[in-house]
Motif scaffolding. Structure first.
Motif, PDB file in Angstrom:
ATOM      1  N   GLU A 119      32.469 -25.245  35.217  1.00 53.60           N
ATOM      2  CA  GLU A 119      32.070 -24.011  34.557  1.00 53.60           C
ATOM      3  C   GLU A 119      30.570 -24.052  34.306  1.00 53.60           C
ATOM      4  OE1 GLU A 119      32.841 -21.941  30.320  1.00 53.60           O
ATOM      5  OE2 GLU A 119      34.561 -22.841  31.304  1.00 53.60           O
ATOM      6  N   ASN A 120      29.880 -23.008  34.772  1.00 55.25           N
ATOM      7  CA  ASN A 120      28.453 -22.890  34.543  1.00 55.25           C
ATOM      8  C   ASN A 120      28.105 -21.414  34.495  1.00 55.25           C
ATOM      9  OD1 ASN A 120      25.669 -22.825  34.569  1.00 55.25           O
ATOM     10  ND2 ASN A 120      25.460 -24.489  36.029  1.00 55.25           N
ATOM     11  N   ASN A 121      27.904 -20.885  33.316  1.00 50.46           N
ATOM     12  CA  ASN A 121      27.633 -19.454  33.191  1.00 50.46           C
ATOM     13  C   ASN A 121      26.147 -19.130  33.266  1.00 50.46           C
ATOM     14  OD1 ASN A 121      26.855 -20.388  30.724  1.00 50.46           O
ATOM     15  ND2 ASN A 121      28.241 -19.115  29.547  1.00 50.46           N
ATOM     16  N   LEU A 122      25.328 -20.074  33.764  1.00 50.76           N
ATOM     17  CA  LEU A 122      23.905 -19.834  33.936  1.00 50.76           C
ATOM     18  C   LEU A 122      23.497 -19.669  35.395  1.00 50.76           C
ATOM     19  CD1 LEU A 122      22.541 -22.409  31.330  1.00 50.76           C
ATOM     20  CD2 LEU A 122      22.913 -19.953  31.027  1.00 50.76           C
ATOM     21  N   LEU A 123      24.444 -19.841  36.326  1.00 46.16           N
ATOM     22  CA  LEU A 123      24.120 -19.742  37.749  1.00 46.16           C
ATOM     23  C   LEU A 123      23.739 -18.317  38.131  1.00 46.16           C
ATOM     24  CD1 LEU A 123      26.994 -21.791  39.421  1.00 46.16           C
ATOM     25  CD2 LEU A 123      24.593 -22.440  39.250  1.00 46.16           C
ATOM     26  N   PRO A 124      22.600 -18.131  38.824  1.00 45.10           N
ATOM     27  CA  PRO A 124      22.241 -16.790  39.287  1.00 45.10           C
ATOM     28  C   PRO A 124      22.911 -16.430  40.606  1.00 45.10           C
ATOM     29  CG  PRO A 124      20.448 -18.299  39.738  1.00 45.10           C
ATOM     30  CD  PRO A 124      21.498 -19.083  38.985  1.00 45.10           C
ATOM     31  N   LYS A 125      23.346 -17.452  41.379  1.00 46.86           N
ATOM     32  CA  LYS A 125      24.033 -17.166  42.636  1.00 46.86           C
ATOM     33  C   LYS A 125      24.962 -18.325  42.993  1.00 46.86           C
ATOM     34  CE  LYS A 125      20.554 -19.075  45.717  1.00 46.86           C
ATOM     35  NZ  LYS A 125      19.687 -18.851  46.856  1.00 46.86           N
ATOM     36  N   ILE A 126      25.985 -17.988  43.759  1.00 43.92           N
ATOM     37  CA  ILE A 126      26.880 -18.973  44.352  1.00 43.92           C
ATOM     38  C   ILE A 126      26.774 -18.746  45.849  1.00 43.92           C
ATOM     39  CG2 ILE A 126      29.270 -19.706  44.644  1.00 43.92           C
ATOM     40  CD1 ILE A 126      29.760 -18.723  41.767  1.00 43.92           C
ATOM     41  N   ASP A 127      26.282 -19.754  46.560  1.00 38.73           N
ATOM     42  CA  ASP A 127      26.060 -19.647  47.991  1.00 38.73           C
ATOM     43  C   ASP A 127      26.626 -20.898  48.651  1.00 38.73           C
ATOM     44  OD1 ASP A 127      25.190 -18.825  50.456  1.00 38.73           O
ATOM     45  OD2 ASP A 127      23.061 -19.181  50.066  1.00 38.73           O
ATOM     46  N   LEU A 128      27.803 -20.767  49.252  1.00 33.41           N
ATOM     47  CA  LEU A 128      28.510 -21.900  49.860  1.00 33.41           C
ATOM     48  C   LEU A 128      28.835 -21.558  51.320  1.00 33.41           C
ATOM     49  CD1 LEU A 128      30.882 -22.624  46.848  1.00 33.41           C
ATOM     50  CD2 LEU A 128      28.797 -23.856  47.446  1.00 33.41           C
ATOM     51  N   PRO A 129      27.843 -21.587  52.199  1.00 33.96           N
ATOM     52  CA  PRO A 129      28.051 -21.140  53.577  1.00 33.96           C
ATOM     53  C   PRO A 129      28.964 -22.026  54.409  1.00 33.96           C
ATOM     54  CG  PRO A 129      25.861 -22.084  53.338  1.00 33.96           C
ATOM     55  CD  PRO A 129      26.457 -21.996  51.952  1.00 33.96           C
ATOM     56  N   SER A 130      29.147 -23.291  54.044  1.00 35.82           N
ATOM     57  CA  SER A 130      29.985 -24.193  54.834  1.00 35.82           C
ATOM     58  C   SER A 130      31.426 -24.264  54.358  1.00 35.82           C
ATOM     59  CB  SER A 130      29.389 -25.606  54.828  1.00 35.82           C
ATOM     60  OG  SER A 130      28.119 -25.597  55.424  1.00 35.82           O
ATOM     61  N   LEU A 131      31.704 -23.706  53.193  1.00 36.70           N
ATOM     62  CA  LEU A 131      33.055 -23.774  52.633  1.00 36.70           C
ATOM     63  C   LEU A 131      34.003 -22.880  53.428  1.00 36.70           C
ATOM     64  CD1 LEU A 131      34.781 -24.867  50.237  1.00 36.70           C
ATOM     65  CD2 LEU A 131      34.204 -22.731  49.058  1.00 36.70           C
ATOM     66  N   SER A 132      35.096 -23.460  53.950  1.00 37.61           N
ATOM     67  CA  SER A 132      36.045 -22.649  54.710  1.00 37.61           C
ATOM     68  C   SER A 132      37.450 -22.654  54.113  1.00 37.61           C
ATOM     69  CB  SER A 132      36.110 -23.099  56.165  1.00 37.61           C
ATOM     70  OG  SER A 132      36.532 -24.436  56.254  1.00 37.61           O
ATOM     71  N   VAL A 133      37.842 -23.750  53.471  1.00 47.00           N
ATOM     72  CA  VAL A 133      39.177 -23.852  52.879  1.00 47.00           C
ATOM     73  C   VAL A 133      39.065 -24.433  51.484  1.00 47.00           C
ATOM     74  CG1 VAL A 133      41.448 -24.948  53.087  1.00 47.00           C
ATOM     75  CG2 VAL A 133      40.253 -24.198  55.142  1.00 47.00           C
ATOM     76  N   VAL A 134      39.789 -23.848  50.544  1.00 45.57           N
ATOM     77  CA  VAL A 134      39.855 -24.364  49.174  1.00 45.57           C
ATOM     78  C   VAL A 134      41.290 -24.803  48.916  1.00 45.57           C
ATOM     79  CG1 VAL A 134      39.682 -23.785  46.731  1.00 45.57           C
ATOM     80  CG2 VAL A 134      37.993 -22.905  48.330  1.00 45.57           C
ATOM     81  N   ALA A 135      41.451 -26.059  48.507  1.00 47.63           N
ATOM     82  CA  ALA A 135      42.780 -26.580  48.153  1.00 47.63           C
ATOM     83  C   ALA A 135      43.046 -26.212  46.702  1.00 47.63           C
ATOM     84  CB  ALA A 135      42.839 -28.087  48.353  1.00 47.63           C
ATOM     85  N   GLY A 136      43.541 -25.030  46.492  1.00 44.30           N
ATOM     86  CA  GLY A 136      43.762 -24.490  45.157  1.00 44.30           C
ATOM     87  C   GLY A 136      43.248 -23.068  45.137  1.00 44.30           C
ATOM     88  N   GLY A 137      43.113 -22.506  43.976  1.00 41.56           N
ATOM     89  CA  GLY A 137      42.629 -21.141  43.848  1.00 41.56           C
ATOM     90  C   GLY A 137      41.143 -21.107  43.572  1.00 41.56           C
TER      91      GLY A 137
END
Length: 76
Positions: free
Chosen positions: A1-19
């Motif tokens: 949890e980080n409510n200070l992030l101005p952006k989330i940029d994950l170009p390599s992420l393709s699968v998440v094990a979970g929600g």
């Protein structure tokens, strides 16, 4: 949890094990998950981020229940 992030940029992420949950961040303006195709959990939730202007998850095919809400007024 980080409510200070101005952006989330994950170009390599393709699968998440979970929600995926991205919520309650007034500083967040951009969410970019351009290669995410699958969340093996039952949800993809993005909510209560009032300054989000861009949300990209264009390859998401299997996200379970998708909820995008309360991100107004800027989200297209």
């Amino acid at each position: 949890e980080n409510n200070l992030l101005p952006k989330i940029d994950l170009p390599s992420l393709s699968v998440v094990a979970g929600g995926v949950q991205i919520f309650t961040n007034a500083n967040l303006k951009k969410i970019s998950l351009p290669n995410l195709t699958t969340t093996s959990g039952s949800y993809f939730d993005v909510y209560s981020n009032p300054n989000v202007r861009k949300l990209c998850a264009s390859k998401l095919l299997n996200g379970g229940v998708v909820c995008i809400g309360n991100n107004q007024p800027f989200l297209d």
